[in-house]
Structure formats: C-alpha cells, structure tokens
Enzyme design. Structure first.
Site, short mmCIF file in Angstrom:
data_model
loop_
_atom_site.label_atom_id
_atom_site.label_comp_id
_atom_site.label_asym_id
_atom_site.label_seq_id
_atom_site.Cartn_x
_atom_site.Cartn_y
_atom_site.Cartn_z
CE1 TYR A 95 36.21 -46.01 5.90
CE2 TYR A 95 35.46 -48.16 6.63
CZ TYR A 95 35.77 -47.29 5.61
OH TYR A 95 35.65 -47.68 4.30
CB CYS A 96 33.67 -41.11 9.21
SG CYS A 96 34.24 -40.33 10.72
CB SER A 97 37.06 -37.95 7.41
OG SER A 97 36.29 -37.85 6.23
N GLY A 99 36.83 -40.08 12.51
CA GLY A 99 36.20 -40.78 13.63
C GLY A 99 35.09 -40.02 14.32
CB ILE A 124 39.50 -43.37 5.63
CG1 ILE A 124 40.09 -44.10 4.42
CG2 ILE A 124 39.10 -41.93 5.30
CD1 ILE A 124 39.12 -44.32 3.27
#
Length: 170
Positions: A95-97, A99, A124
């Site tokens: 995951y990141c901010s 995707g 997230i």
C-alpha cells in the site's frame, strides 16, 4: 415500456460514471492494474497478510497500518523483503497513499517470484476515509496521515492531513 427501460439504463450509467470517487478516477488514470487489488473491506479483517508500506520513510513515520513493514519506493530493495518474507506464497498486501506507488513495488515482488501479492485499492487514504485506525512511529493510534502533496491530499477526506513530516509533534 421500452422508453422506461432505456431511461433506467441511462440513469444507471450516469450514476456509475458520476458515482465514481476521485480515487477511482486517479487509479484508472495512473495504474495498469498489473497487481490484483484488495479492497479495504477485505483487508480490515485479514490477519494473515504481511503489510508492506511503499511510501517515503517520512510518510510512514507520520502514520501507517499496525504491524506494517516499511519498504519504501525509490529506495526499495528486494533483498530486504526476501530476508523477511521467505515463503514466496505468503500473502502480501502493498500500500501507499492511494495505490500507485504500491503497484510498482507489487510488480517487483511478483517479478521476484512472490505469487500472492495484492495492492490495496485506495491505499492508506481509503483506509482512513473508511474510519479505520492508523498508528504513528511509536505505535500509538493517530488521526494524522501524510497527504503526500496538496493535490493528492484532496483525496484524503478523514483524519488530519500532514504535508511536512518535520512539523509533526508526537
């Protein structure tokens, strides 16, 4: 009757197009869907997946998922993952901010032979937008989320947006 059916179809198409979130639109624009998605609803009760945070270190330190492992993006090293995750069949969620960066890391993991990699749809931001908890670098639940930049930060609807990790007081 035919006119009613056509009108109903038109309304459904419009609702689908206009009902798309901005995260949906961003992912359609920036992702190739090369890594299968997992939705927040599926992940929130999943206790077996290893969570890999692919954001910058300062983003991770503001907040991250409980028990997530930071692997970064620009400074990602596959060797660090293979040391920690030996089984190539282990369920991994990147995951990141929202995707986008995590898709890149997911591709690298798949290329390295990991067979059960999924990308968190909405990242997230969607997790927090759905009211789920994130934790700071001390393991304490926080409302703060690093919003990456002003443009991407518009996609974060809940929580406290942080743009400069140096200003975060713990």
């Amino acid at each position: 009757m035919k006119r009613y059916l056509l009108f109903s179809i038109f309304i459904l198409v419009c609702l689908n197009v206009y009902g798309q979130s901005k995260i949906d639109k961003a992912l359609k624009r920036w992702n190739k869907e090369s890594v299968p998605y997992i939705k927040v609803e599926e992940l929130k009760n999943n206790t077996s997946a290893v969570l890999l945070d692919t954001r910058k270190r300062e983003e991770f330190e503001v907040s991250h998922f409980e028990n997530a492992i930071w692997v970064g993006h620009n400074d990602f090293q596959i060797d660090q993952v293979t040391e920690k995750i030996v089984s190539k069949d282990q369920e991994i969620v990147v995951y990141c901010s929202i995707g986008v960066r995590s898709e890149n890391i997911g591709e690298k993991l798949m290329k390295a032979g990991y067979t059960n990699v999924r990308n968190l749809y909405g990242g997230i931001f969607q997790w927090k937008n759905d009211g789920l908890p994130v934790f700071d670098q001390n393991g304490i639940e926080t409302q703060k989320v690093h919003a990456f930049n002003k443009q991407w930060g518009k996609l974060l609807k809940k929580g406290e947006k942080v743009f400069d990790a140096a200003t975060v007081s713990n």
